[in-house]
Design a protein around this motif. Structure first.
Motif, PDB file in Angstrom:
ATOM      1  N   VAL A  57       0.842  -1.200   0.000  1.00 12.93           N
ATOM      2  CA  VAL A  57       0.000   0.000   0.000  1.00 12.93           C
ATOM      3  C   VAL A  57       0.879   1.253   0.000  1.00 12.93           C
ATOM      4  N   SER A  58       2.060   1.168   0.581  1.00 20.47           N
ATOM      5  CA  SER A  58       2.970   2.307   0.708  1.00 20.47           C
ATOM      6  C   SER A  58       3.760   2.607  -0.564  1.00 20.47           C
ATOM      7  N   TYR A  59       3.700   1.730  -1.541  1.00 22.21           N
ATOM      8  CA  TYR A  59       4.551   1.869  -2.724  1.00 22.21           C
ATOM      9  C   TYR A  59       4.313   3.177  -3.475  1.00 22.21           C
ATOM     10  N   ALA A  60       3.067   3.630  -3.506  1.00 20.53           N
ATOM     11  CA  ALA A  60       2.728   4.853  -4.241  1.00 20.53           C
ATOM     12  C   ALA A  60       3.272   6.108  -3.566  1.00 20.53           C
ATOM     13  N   SER A  61       3.717   6.006  -2.327  1.00 16.17           N
ATOM     14  CA  SER A  61       4.223   7.194  -1.631  1.00 16.17           C
ATOM     15  C   SER A  61       5.659   7.001  -1.132  1.00 16.17           C
ATOM     16  N   ILE A  62       6.465   6.320  -1.914  1.00 15.40           N
ATOM     17  CA  ILE A  62       7.853   6.072  -1.538  1.00 15.40           C
ATOM     18  C   ILE A  62       8.638   7.368  -1.284  1.00 15.40           C
ATOM     19  N   PRO A  63       8.523   8.393  -2.137  1.00 23.21           N
ATOM     20  CA  PRO A  63       9.298   9.616  -1.858  1.00 23.21           C
ATOM     21  C   PRO A  63       8.974  10.217  -0.492  1.00 23.21           C
ATOM     22  N   LEU A  64       7.708  10.209  -0.117  1.00 24.79           N
ATOM     23  CA  LEU A  64       7.311  10.742   1.187  1.00 24.79           C
ATOM     24  C   LEU A  64       7.876   9.880   2.318  1.00 24.79           C
ATOM     25  N   ALA A  65       7.824   8.566   2.151  1.00 19.82           N
ATOM     26  CA  ALA A  65       8.371   7.661   3.167  1.00 19.82           C
ATOM     27  C   ALA A  65       9.874   7.884   3.346  1.00 19.82           C
ATOM     28  N   LEU A  66      10.595   8.042   2.235  1.00 25.28           N
ATOM     29  CA  LEU A  66      12.037   8.284   2.326  1.00 25.28           C
ATOM     30  C   LEU A  66      12.329   9.604   3.033  1.00 25.28           C
ATOM     31  N   LEU A  67      11.539  10.623   2.757  1.00 30.86           N
ATOM     32  CA  LEU A  67      11.735  11.911   3.422  1.00 30.86           C
ATOM     33  C   LEU A  67      11.506  11.785   4.923  1.00 30.86           C
ATOM     34  N   LEU A  68      10.408  11.127   5.314  1.00 30.87           N
ATOM     35  CA  LEU A  68      10.044  11.039   6.727  1.00 30.87           C
ATOM     36  C   LEU A  68      10.989  10.158   7.544  1.00 30.87           C
ATOM     37  N   CYS A  69      11.647   9.192   6.894  1.00 29.94           N
ATOM     38  CA  CYS A  69      12.585   8.356   7.655  1.00 29.94           C
ATOM     39  C   CYS A  69      14.033   8.803   7.456  1.00 29.94           C
ATOM     40  N   GLY A  70      14.224  10.008   6.915  1.00 30.01           N
ATOM     41  CA  GLY A  70      15.557  10.586   6.810  1.00 30.01           C
ATOM     42  C   GLY A  70      16.435   9.951   5.756  1.00 30.01           C
ATOM     43  N   GLN A  71      15.833   9.367   4.722  1.00 33.37           N
ATOM     44  CA  GLN A  71      16.624   8.721   3.687  1.00 33.37           C
ATOM     45  C   GLN A  71      16.530   9.437   2.344  1.00 33.37           C
ATOM     46  N   ALA A  72      16.091  10.690   2.349  1.00 34.19           N
ATOM     47  CA  ALA A  72      16.062  11.499   1.130  1.00 34.19           C
ATOM     48  C   ALA A  72      17.279  12.421   1.162  1.00 34.19           C
ATOM     49  N   ILE A 114      -5.741  -0.737   8.741  1.00 33.00           N
ATOM     50  CA  ILE A 114      -6.035  -1.403   7.474  1.00 33.00           C
ATOM     51  C   ILE A 114      -6.509  -2.809   7.798  1.00 33.00           C
ATOM     52  N   SER A 115      -7.766  -3.076   7.506  1.00 35.28           N
ATOM     53  CA  SER A 115      -8.278  -4.419   7.798  1.00 35.28           C
ATOM     54  C   SER A 115      -7.918  -5.352   6.653  1.00 35.28           C
ATOM     55  N   GLN A 116      -7.447  -6.534   7.026  1.00 33.39           N
ATOM     56  CA  GLN A 116      -7.043  -7.532   6.050  1.00 33.39           C
ATOM     57  C   GLN A 116      -7.557  -8.893   6.510  1.00 33.39           C
ATOM     58  N   ALA A 117      -8.267  -9.544   5.632  1.00 30.99           N
ATOM     59  CA  ALA A 117      -8.775 -10.874   5.965  1.00 30.99           C
ATOM     60  C   ALA A 117      -7.666 -11.902   5.785  1.00 30.99           C
ATOM     61  N   GLY A 118      -7.776 -12.997   6.500  1.00 27.15           N
ATOM     62  CA  GLY A 118      -6.807 -14.072   6.353  1.00 27.15           C
ATOM     63  C   GLY A 118      -5.940 -14.237   7.583  1.00 27.15           C
ATOM     64  N   LEU A 119      -5.129 -15.264   7.553  1.00 30.40           N
ATOM     65  CA  LEU A 119      -4.301 -15.592   8.705  1.00 30.40           C
ATOM     66  C   LEU A 119      -3.041 -14.745   8.818  1.00 30.40           C
ATOM     67  N   SER A 120      -2.470 -14.339   7.703  1.00 26.23           N
ATOM     68  CA  SER A 120      -1.223 -13.570   7.788  1.00 26.23           C
ATOM     69  C   SER A 120      -1.346 -12.254   7.010  1.00 26.23           C
ATOM     70  N   PRO A 121      -1.810 -11.208   7.687  1.00 24.97           N
ATOM     71  CA  PRO A 121      -1.926  -9.915   7.007  1.00 24.97           C
ATOM     72  C   PRO A 121      -0.546  -9.371   6.639  1.00 24.97           C
ATOM     73  N   LYS A 122      -0.512  -8.567   5.583  1.00 25.62           N
ATOM     74  CA  LYS A 122       0.756  -8.011   5.116  1.00 25.62           C
ATOM     75  C   LYS A 122       0.887  -6.570   5.596  1.00 25.62           C
ATOM     76  N   PRO A 123       2.095  -6.181   5.953  1.00 26.19           N
ATOM     77  CA  PRO A 123       2.299  -4.799   6.391  1.00 26.19           C
ATOM     78  C   PRO A 123       2.163  -3.835   5.204  1.00 26.19           C
ATOM     79  N   PRO A 124       1.880  -2.613   5.475  1.00 23.95           N
ATOM     80  CA  PRO A 124       1.677  -1.926   6.749  1.00 23.95           C
ATOM     81  C   PRO A 124       0.276  -2.182   7.289  1.00 23.95           C
ATOM     82  N   TYR A 125       0.112  -1.943   8.558  1.00 21.88           N
ATOM     83  CA  TYR A 125      -1.148  -2.255   9.223  1.00 21.88           C
ATOM     84  C   TYR A 125      -1.995  -1.020   9.501  1.00 21.88           C
TER      85      TYR A 125
END
Length: 192
Positions: A57-72, A114-125
């Motif tokens: 789900v986070s793939y579309a906002s990679i530039p923002l994620a990199l900025l917020l975690c200090g990797q830009a 983020i609700s996810q059905a099933g036994l092993s939900p995928k991150p992010p949550y």
């Protein structure tokens, strides 16, 4: 500092545009990137624990994620890499915990599981949506700006922000109106 602010603004304004992928300065097409990720996963699956994968789900906002975690970073004139801003969240949090988004029509942040059905939900949550631009104040929107816009005359001869273009100009001939939106982005947002 001015350059860092400009670069941050560019990232915030284009956060949902997926950047091109590069490995050692060579552009990698999306299909090849997915193949490379599958090869890495077969050899050492733990290496993928700190990557935002294309199906995330986070793939579309990679530039923002990199900025917020200090990797830009950007290159200084001397060729050194310089961090745009200090980390606000850890890399772990932005991969495993939060999908970060921006909203241009609200001043308030929201946090939704983020609700996810099933036994092993995928991150992010959790999906976090931050308001951008932030709520205006005296620094970002001055009273004079509002007054200039509200009291602007309709015709070009009167100055200010005319609605109608100058007579016999190219815009006049093409029936193109001028200044149909406020010259300051905070004016329409402050009227909500």
């Amino acid at each position: 500092m001015k350059l860092k602010i400009e670069l941050t603004r560019i990232i915030l304004d284009t956060y949902n545009i997926i950047p091109d992928s590069y490995i050692l300065s060579e552009k990698v097409p999306d299909l090849r990137l997915k193949q490379m990720l599958l090869e890495i996963e077969k050899k050492n699956p733990q290496l993928l624990d700190f990557l935002i994968k294309p199906e995330s789900v986070s793939y579309a906002s990679i530039p923002l994620a990199l900025l917020l975690c200090g990797q830009a970073y950007y290159y200084e004139e001397n060729g050194e890499l310089t961090r745009i801003c200090d980390p606000i969240l850890s890399t772990y949090e932005l991969i495993w915990e939060y999908a970060v988004r921006l909203s241009w029509d609200t001043f308030y942040a929201t946090r939704i599981d983020i609700s996810q059905a099933g036994l092993s939900p995928k991150p992010p949550y959790t999906k976090v949506t931050m308001g951008y631009p932030p709520k205006p104040n005296e620094f970002s929107l001055k009273e004079e700006h509002i007054k200039e816009w509200v009291t602007a005359k309709e015709h070009y001869e009167c100055g200010g922000y005319p609605f109608y273009p100058e007579k016999d100009s190219e815009n006049w001939k093409n029936k193109q109106l001028d200044h149909v939106v406020a010259p300051y982005p905070y004016i329409p947002l402050s009227c909500l």
